[in-house]
Scaffold this motif. Structure first.
Motif, PDB file in Angstrom:
ATOM      1  N   VAL A 147      38.507  32.716  33.928  1.00  9.90           N
ATOM      2  CA  VAL A 147      37.688  33.919  33.767  1.00  9.90           C
ATOM      3  C   VAL A 147      37.299  33.998  32.293  1.00  9.90           C
ATOM      4  CG1 VAL A 147      37.514  36.398  34.092  1.00  9.90           C
ATOM      5  CG2 VAL A 147      38.910  35.037  35.679  1.00  9.90           C
ATOM      6  N   SER A 148      36.084  33.547  31.989  1.00 11.92           N
ATOM      7  CA  SER A 148      35.549  33.680  30.626  1.00 11.92           C
ATOM      8  C   SER A 148      34.787  34.997  30.578  1.00 11.92           C
ATOM      9  CB  SER A 148      34.673  32.474  30.268  1.00 11.92           C
ATOM     10  OG  SER A 148      34.130  32.597  28.976  1.00 11.92           O
ATOM     11  N   SER A 149      33.567  35.002  30.102  1.00 13.38           N
ATOM     12  CA  SER A 149      32.798  36.248  29.954  1.00 13.38           C
ATOM     13  C   SER A 149      31.401  35.866  29.465  1.00 13.38           C
ATOM     14  CB  SER A 149      33.493  37.121  28.898  1.00 13.38           C
ATOM     15  OG  SER A 149      32.652  38.169  28.475  1.00 13.38           O
ATOM     16  N   SER A 165      37.675  33.970  21.603  1.00  9.72           N
ATOM     17  CA  SER A 165      38.590  33.488  22.644  1.00  9.72           C
ATOM     18  C   SER A 165      37.828  33.044  23.894  1.00  9.72           C
ATOM     19  CB  SER A 165      39.622  34.567  22.999  1.00  9.72           C
ATOM     20  OG  SER A 165      39.028  35.617  23.759  1.00  9.72           O
ATOM     21  N   LYS A 166      36.765  33.768  24.243  1.00 13.46           N
ATOM     22  CA  LYS A 166      36.042  33.438  25.472  1.00 13.46           C
ATOM     23  C   LYS A 166      35.140  32.214  25.288  1.00 13.46           C
ATOM     24  CE  LYS A 166      37.932  36.497  28.083  1.00 13.46           C
ATOM     25  NZ  LYS A 166      38.755  36.111  29.240  1.00 13.46           N
ATOM     26  N   PHE A 167      34.574  32.024  24.064  1.00 16.60           N
ATOM     27  CA  PHE A 167      33.889  30.754  23.771  1.00 16.60           C
ATOM     28  C   PHE A 167      34.914  29.621  23.876  1.00 16.60           C
ATOM     29  CE2 PHE A 167      29.546  30.505  21.837  1.00 16.60           C
ATOM     30  CZ  PHE A 167      29.145  31.821  21.974  1.00 16.60           C
ATOM     31  N   PRO A 192      31.680  36.962  33.738  1.00 13.95           N
ATOM     32  CA  PRO A 192      31.256  38.325  34.096  1.00 13.95           C
ATOM     33  C   PRO A 192      30.563  39.008  32.919  1.00 13.95           C
ATOM     34  CG  PRO A 192      33.607  37.963  34.540  1.00 13.95           C
ATOM     35  CD  PRO A 192      33.141  36.845  33.678  1.00 13.95           C
ATOM     36  N   PHE A 193      29.635  39.880  33.249  1.00 12.66           N
ATOM     37  CA  PHE A 193      29.038  40.780  32.255  1.00 12.66           C
ATOM     38  C   PHE A 193      29.977  41.981  32.197  1.00 12.66           C
ATOM     39  CE2 PHE A 193      25.432  43.711  30.990  1.00 12.66           C
ATOM     40  CZ  PHE A 193      25.215  43.142  29.750  1.00 12.66           C
ATOM     41  N   TRP A 194      29.502  43.141  32.107  1.00  9.84           N
ATOM     42  CA  TRP A 194      30.286  44.371  32.013  1.00  9.84           C
ATOM     43  C   TRP A 194      30.730  44.775  33.427  1.00  9.84           C
ATOM     44  CZ3 TRP A 194      31.097  48.263  28.237  1.00  9.84           C
ATOM     45  CH2 TRP A 194      31.158  49.575  28.690  1.00  9.84           C
ATOM     46  N   ALA A 195      32.010  44.976  33.648  1.00 10.34           N
ATOM     47  CA  ALA A 195      32.470  45.409  34.982  1.00 10.34           C
ATOM     48  C   ALA A 195      33.461  46.561  34.820  1.00 10.34           C
ATOM     49  CB  ALA A 195      33.118  44.255  35.720  1.00 10.34           C
ATOM     50  N   ARG A 196      33.502  47.413  35.820  1.00  6.73           N
ATOM     51  CA  ARG A 196      34.324  48.637  35.708  1.00  6.73           C
ATOM     52  C   ARG A 196      35.807  48.324  35.917  1.00  6.73           C
ATOM     53  NH1 ARG A 196      30.358  49.771  39.361  1.00  6.73           N
ATOM     54  NH2 ARG A 196      28.510  50.609  38.346  1.00  6.73           N
ATOM     55  N   PRO A 198      39.899  48.379  33.625  1.00 10.15           N
ATOM     56  CA  PRO A 198      40.569  49.013  32.476  1.00 10.15           C
ATOM     57  C   PRO A 198      40.274  48.365  31.123  1.00 10.15           C
ATOM     58  CG  PRO A 198      42.088  48.836  34.326  1.00 10.15           C
ATOM     59  CD  PRO A 198      40.838  48.106  34.734  1.00 10.15           C
ATOM     60  N   ILE A 199      39.878  47.085  31.100  1.00 14.19           N
ATOM     61  CA  ILE A 199      39.637  46.435  29.791  1.00 14.19           C
ATOM     62  C   ILE A 199      38.509  47.132  29.022  1.00 14.19           C
ATOM     63  CG2 ILE A 199      37.885  44.663  30.333  1.00 14.19           C
ATOM     64  CD1 ILE A 199      39.703  42.621  28.875  1.00 14.19           C
ATOM     65  N   MET A 200      37.659  47.832  29.754  1.00 19.43           N
ATOM     66  CA  MET A 200      36.549  48.536  29.104  1.00 19.43           C
ATOM     67  C   MET A 200      37.027  49.711  28.250  1.00 19.43           C
ATOM     68  SD  MET A 200      33.940  47.050  29.409  1.00 19.43           S
ATOM     69  CE  MET A 200      33.647  45.481  30.109  1.00 19.43           C
ATOM     70  N   LYS A 201      38.284  50.119  28.461  1.00 15.87           N
ATOM     71  CA  LYS A 201      38.846  51.209  27.646  1.00 15.87           C
ATOM     72  C   LYS A 201      39.756  50.632  26.551  1.00 15.87           C
ATOM     73  CE  LYS A 201      37.770  55.023  30.365  1.00 15.87           C
ATOM     74  NZ  LYS A 201      36.974  54.465  31.378  1.00 15.87           N
TER      75      LYS A 201
HETATM   76  N1  LIG Z   1      35.825  43.894  32.982  1.00 16.94           N
HETATM   77  C1  LIG Z   1      34.870  43.249  32.359  1.00 16.94           C
HETATM   78  O1  LIG Z   1      33.805  43.793  32.073  1.00 16.94           O
HETATM   79  C2  LIG Z   1      35.076  41.796  31.997  1.00 16.94           C
HETATM   80  C3  LIG Z   1      33.950  41.079  31.589  1.00 16.94           C
HETATM   81  C4  LIG Z   1      34.099  39.741  31.267  1.00 16.94           C
HETATM   82  C5  LIG Z   1      35.338  39.136  31.360  1.00 16.94           C
HETATM   83  N2  LIG Z   1      36.432  39.865  31.733  1.00 16.94           N
HETATM   84  C6  LIG Z   1      37.716  39.160  31.799  1.00 16.94           C
HETATM   85  O2  LIG Z   1      38.318  39.389  33.050  1.00 16.94           O
HETATM   86  C7  LIG Z   1      39.726  39.177  32.941  1.00 16.94           C
HETATM   87  C8  LIG Z   1      40.454  40.295  33.657  1.00 16.94           C
HETATM   88  O3  LIG Z   1      40.203  41.507  32.963  1.00 16.94           O
HETATM   89  P1  LIG Z   1      39.962  42.906  33.672  1.00 16.94           P
HETATM   90  O4  LIG Z   1      38.559  43.268  33.447  1.00 16.94           O
HETATM   91  O5  LIG Z   1      40.489  42.870  35.058  1.00 16.94           O
HETATM   92  O6  LIG Z   1      40.837  43.848  32.737  1.00 16.94           O
HETATM   93  P2  LIG Z   1      42.311  44.447  32.961  1.00 16.94           P
HETATM   94  O7  LIG Z   1      42.296  45.349  34.119  1.00 16.94           O
HETATM   95  O8  LIG Z   1      42.717  44.988  31.638  1.00 16.94           O
HETATM   96  O9  LIG Z   1      43.160  43.167  33.346  1.00 16.94           O
HETATM   97  C9  LIG Z   1      43.763  42.307  32.391  1.00 16.94           C
HETATM   98  C10 LIG Z   1      45.126  41.907  32.898  1.00 16.94           C
HETATM   99  O10 LIG Z   1      45.743  41.019  31.922  1.00 16.94           O
HETATM  100  C11 LIG Z   1      47.080  41.474  31.751  1.00 16.94           C
HETATM  101  N3  LIG Z   1      47.671  41.125  30.464  1.00 16.94           N
HETATM  102  C12 LIG Z   1      47.486  41.768  29.266  1.00 16.94           C
HETATM  103  N4  LIG Z   1      48.307  41.241  28.331  1.00 16.94           N
HETATM  104  C13 LIG Z   1      49.020  40.275  28.932  1.00 16.94           C
HETATM  105  C14 LIG Z   1      50.049  39.403  28.496  1.00 16.94           C
HETATM  106  N5  LIG Z   1      50.519  39.429  27.234  1.00 16.94           N
HETATM  107  N6  LIG Z   1      50.592  38.537  29.388  1.00 16.94           N
HETATM  108  C15 LIG Z   1      50.167  38.516  30.667  1.00 16.94           C
HETATM  109  N7  LIG Z   1      49.192  39.312  31.159  1.00 16.94           N
HETATM  110  C16 LIG Z   1      48.627  40.193  30.289  1.00 16.94           C
HETATM  111  C17 LIG Z   1      46.973  42.991  31.873  1.00 16.94           C
HETATM  112  O11 LIG Z   1      48.260  43.551  32.085  1.00 16.94           O
HETATM  113  P3  LIG Z   1      48.526  45.078  31.592  1.00 16.94           P
HETATM  114  O12 LIG Z   1      47.546  45.928  32.309  1.00 16.94           O
HETATM  115  O13 LIG Z   1      49.940  45.307  32.008  1.00 16.94           O
HETATM  116  O14 LIG Z   1      48.331  45.079  30.113  1.00 16.94           O
HETATM  117  C18 LIG Z   1      46.034  43.141  33.059  1.00 16.94           C
HETATM  118  O15 LIG Z   1      46.724  43.070  34.270  1.00 16.94           O
HETATM  119  C19 LIG Z   1      40.023  39.111  31.450  1.00 16.94           C
HETATM  120  O16 LIG Z   1      40.208  37.768  31.063  1.00 16.94           O
HETATM  121  C20 LIG Z   1      38.772  39.662  30.803  1.00 16.94           C
HETATM  122  O17 LIG Z   1      38.541  39.175  29.534  1.00 16.94           O
HETATM  123  C21 LIG Z   1      36.314  41.181  32.062  1.00 16.94           C
END
Ligand SMILES: NC(=O)c1ccc[n+]([C@@H]2O[C@H](COP(=O)([O-])OP(=O)(O)OC[C@H]3O[C@@H](n4cnc5c(N)ncnc54)[C@H](OP(=O)(O)O)[C@@H]3O)[C@@H](O)[C@H]2O)c1
Length: 271
Positions: A147-149, A165-167, A192-196, A198-201
């Motif tokens: 999962v990059s971005s 990191s994502k590059f 992925p682009f922007w998705a709803r 928790p990482i968005m917060k």
């Molecule tokens: N949402 C977007 O718009 C978006 C866009 C592009 C790419 N992405 C990528 O999608 C992936 C998933 O993100 P998400 O959007 O689903 O966000 P998320 O809900 O914050 O999920 C990230 C997960 O990684 C876990 N994590 C954090 N620190 C960690 C550690 N030290 N060791 C192991 N696991 C850890 C988090 O656990 P905790 O919750 O317990 O911290 C959480 O379960 C990420 O790689 C993110 O960069 C997201």
């Protein structure tokens, strides 16, 4: 998706926004799951009634293991590998999904926070690949879904450790693919682009001049994960889920005047 039926799949960051969708959609496709995150949580709680309701009756039997591991450290990655091996199962697919982000100018984000982003989003992926991929090569099968971005191909100001990191993940995935594809190990990268989720917060440092992205641009995590799984099942290398991710993918090729990339273009012309 029949492709995943009976396959053993390791998902990192399993209880996050995309993670819970990976769990639900893979269980619905008959996969057997090994789930990992920082701490174990109640899966029914993570999924919530909406997703749990759609699952097959025997879904709990399809969770082989839940492994807490802090992937920011080498010990955490090793612990995850050792505990996966103890299950006695061969991992067919690894979904490198765990990730964090911080928002702010490069000068405002503390050095330790920059390093933490790199350690979870990139170094952990390298470490886990070093542990798991030799077994896949030996067997002549296996698959890595990263999962990059969009930030993995568009340099993104105010999230510099994240975009680096994502590059890096994209580069690692593509270069390793060049080395291992003949051994039968498959690679897919999703942007992925922007998705709803928790990482968005994510925590903000300083006072970055970033505005909140209008909800109109945000994709549904269910859609992003469905596209990712569909692409990986078809052995697609680069998966851009949805209009905005696809638009950006072509935009950087045909209109390389995005964000900081403008000055790179001017330098090329001046030289
Ligand atoms: N949402 C977007 O718009 C978006 C866009 C592009 C790419 N992405 C990528 O999608 C992936 C998933 O993100 P998400 O959007 O689903 O966000 P998320 O809900 O914050 O999920 C990230 C997960 O990684 C876990 N994590 C954090 N620190 C960690 C550690 N030290 N060791 C192991 N696991 C850890 C988090 O656990 P905790 O919750 O317990 O911290 C959480 O379960 C990420 O790689 C993110 O960069 C997201």
């Amino acid at each position: 998706m029949k492709y995943y039926d009976g396959k053993t799949i390791l998902v990192t960051g399993a209880y996050g926004g995309f993670g819970r969708q990976f769990i639900a959609q893979l269980l619905g496709s008959g996969a057997l799951l090994i789930l990992s995150d920082v701490a174990v949580r109640d899966i029914a709680d993570v999924l919530g009634p909406d997703l749990a309701r759609k699952l097959p009756a025997d879904w709990k039997n399809r969770i082989i293991a839940e492994i807490p591991a802090d992937l920011s450290t080498g010990d955490g990655c090793r612990e995850l590998y050792d505990r996966c091996m103890k299950t006695g199962r061969e991992i067919d697919i690894i979904i490198h999904n765990a990730g964090i982000a911080f928002v702010g100018t490069f000068m405002d984000i503390p050095a330790e926070s920059c390093e933490k982003v790199l350690s979870i989003n990139l170094t952990a992926v390298m470490r886990l690949n070093k542990l798991f991929v030799p077994g896949m090569i030996k067997r002549g099968s296996g698959q890595l879904l990263y999962v990059s971005s969009v930030a993995g191909f568009v340099s993104t100001p105010f999230a510099i450790p994240y975009t680096v990191s994502k590059f890096g993940v994209r580069s690692l995935a593509m270069a390793l693919h060049g080395e291992i594809k003949k051994s039968g190990v498959k690679t897919s990268i999703v942007y992925p682009f922007w998705a709803r989720t928790p990482i968005m917060k994510s925590q903000r440092f300083g006072d970055p001049p970033t505005r909140t992205m209008p909800d109109f641009f945000a994709s549904d995590p269910e859609f992003v994960v469905r596209r990712a799984l569909k692409g990986a099942a078809r052995n697609v290398l680069h998966i851009c889920p949805g209009f905005f991710a696809t638009f950006m993918w072509y935009a950087v090729r045909f209109w390389p005047i995005i964000a900081e990339q403008r000055s790179m273009r001017e330098e090329l012309i001046n030289n």
